[in-house]
Design a protein around this motif. Sequence first.
Motif, PDB file in Angstrom:
ATOM      1  N   ALA A   6      51.627  48.143  48.702  1.00  0.00           N
ATOM      2  CA  ALA A   6      50.990  47.020  49.263  1.00  0.00           C
ATOM      3  C   ALA A   6      49.478  46.778  47.712  1.00  0.00           C
ATOM      4  O   ALA A   6      49.483  45.302  47.916  1.00  0.00           O
ATOM      5  CB  ALA A   6      50.391  47.577  50.313  1.00  0.00           C
ATOM      6  N   LYS A  10      48.655  43.236  46.319  1.00  0.00           N
ATOM      7  CA  LYS A  10      47.888  42.707  46.890  1.00  0.00           C
ATOM      8  C   LYS A  10      47.173  42.146  45.236  1.00  0.00           C
ATOM      9  O   LYS A  10      46.521  40.561  45.222  1.00  0.00           O
ATOM     10  CB  LYS A  10      46.615  43.543  47.634  1.00  0.00           C
ATOM     11  N   LYS A  11      47.127  42.961  44.288  1.00  0.00           N
ATOM     12  CA  LYS A  11      46.269  42.684  43.214  1.00  0.00           C
ATOM     13  C   LYS A  11      46.487  42.105  42.375  1.00  0.00           C
ATOM     14  O   LYS A  11      46.414  40.667  41.813  1.00  0.00           O
ATOM     15  CB  LYS A  11      46.661  43.877  42.391  1.00  0.00           C
ATOM     16  N   ASN A  13      48.366  39.088  43.987  1.00  0.00           N
ATOM     17  CA  ASN A  13      48.325  37.774  44.719  1.00  0.00           C
ATOM     18  C   ASN A  13      46.898  37.462  43.899  1.00  0.00           C
ATOM     19  O   ASN A  13      46.699  36.451  44.250  1.00  0.00           O
ATOM     20  CB  ASN A  13      48.189  37.678  46.328  1.00  0.00           C
ATOM     21  N   ARG A  14      45.661  38.469  44.435  1.00  0.00           N
ATOM     22  CA  ARG A  14      44.819  37.938  43.630  1.00  0.00           C
ATOM     23  C   ARG A  14      44.677  37.636  42.561  1.00  0.00           C
ATOM     24  O   ARG A  14      43.261  36.472  42.498  1.00  0.00           O
ATOM     25  CB  ARG A  14      43.293  39.374  44.213  1.00  0.00           C
ATOM     26  N   THR A  42      47.632  35.146  53.774  1.00  0.00           N
ATOM     27  CA  THR A  42      47.411  36.019  52.778  1.00  0.00           C
ATOM     28  C   THR A  42      46.183  35.243  51.854  1.00  0.00           C
ATOM     29  O   THR A  42      45.338  36.204  51.138  1.00  0.00           O
ATOM     30  CB  THR A  42      48.767  35.949  51.601  1.00  0.00           C
ATOM     31  N   GLN A  46      42.527  36.699  50.671  1.00  0.00           N
ATOM     32  CA  GLN A  46      42.443  37.708  49.893  1.00  0.00           C
ATOM     33  C   GLN A  46      40.160  36.321  49.621  1.00  0.00           C
ATOM     34  O   GLN A  46      39.697  37.025  48.928  1.00  0.00           O
ATOM     35  CB  GLN A  46      43.166  36.601  48.634  1.00  0.00           C
TER      36      GLN A  46
END
Length: 394
Positions: A6, A10-11, A13-14, A42, A46
């Motif tokens: 996860a 997340k990284k 997507n950021r 999401t 973020q």
Amino acid sequence: MITGDAAYIKKINRSLIIKEIVKAGMISRADISKVTDLTRATISAQVADLLDEGLIIETQLEHFSVGRKPIMLSLNSKAGYALGIDLDYGQISFTLSDLLGHPATSTIIKINTKDYAEILLILVEQIKKFKAEYTESLYGIVGIVIAIHGLVGKDEVVHFVPRLGWEDIHLKTDLENEIDIDVYLENNANLSSFAERVFFHHETDNLLCATLYSGIGMGMMMKDDFFRGHDGYAGEIGHMIVVPEGRPCNCGNKGCWEKYSSESSVFEYLSEKRQMKNLTYEDIQKWLDEGDQEVHELLEQLLYYLSIGLNNMINIYNPDVLVLDSELLRMYPDALDKIKQNLHSSICHYRELSISSIGKKSCVLGACALAIKHFLSVPMLNLPFEQQDNETVS
């Protein structure tokens, strides 16, 4: 398909979200969702993190005729600053930019030494001055990238700088021991190619940039990354032999391309022939304006040999865009058209050949952009180009 835990997802997507915010300049959450295919949930999570960190800011559009006024997101360009350094023979150029690559200040320090210890001291002192001046910003100086006019390995060790006589220098380690800032080292031609990609050629996957100043270097951008070769030394195209048994080169070979097509070859010839130690571009421009036959013939010869090398580069790499970084080419009338006329092979394919719009600052601005890229952890940057006037020389 990208897989991972996860935190990794997340990284990723950021990174995608920051990239689109920087690219657009100003963009809504809904539009980010459209271009990234990420869910609104999401994006909201973020964006909340990025707002808390002070990396982005919100702006409500006042002039919007239909429906609710959208809240737009943009990068907080003043949250931190990137320091680019061009470490060249005879001078060190420093440029500090905000997080959108806009130059805030520039300084050129003339140096009369090749001694590593002395130059290291100059670097440390100047970096500490910049660090002290920009402590009020949220992140201060976010990273430093130094352009090296020589061989930089993948390990970021300076393996050879011909004009300074340096071999196997651990500049990155020595600087990071003195200052608490991340330092990156990169070949100067690579940084010029990066600047061209970041500031002008936003949709280009395959870009070559040939720098013609003190020698000839080639920066290669392939699929948004540098092409480095096995050890990181790719791009030393100036030492391609174009005249077998020709003029001797300090690399040990004879007839290297840069002995015939670099600006330094022109300056060296005219300085010796006309007994002028401190020859300038203004001197050459004056002679061109006066119709000096020898200078015109010398530059025609440069274009001839330049075309030979470019033909080889194009046929080897089949670039989308090829950029030439040279002040003499900008000065000489119809230089680009004359080069194109010499590239008449039926298998010589490229989309665009141009002379750099950035010029000598491409290297140091590319260094600033690379520092920003590292700090934001994005795959690529698309930044607007902005000229800078506030430069000091000491």
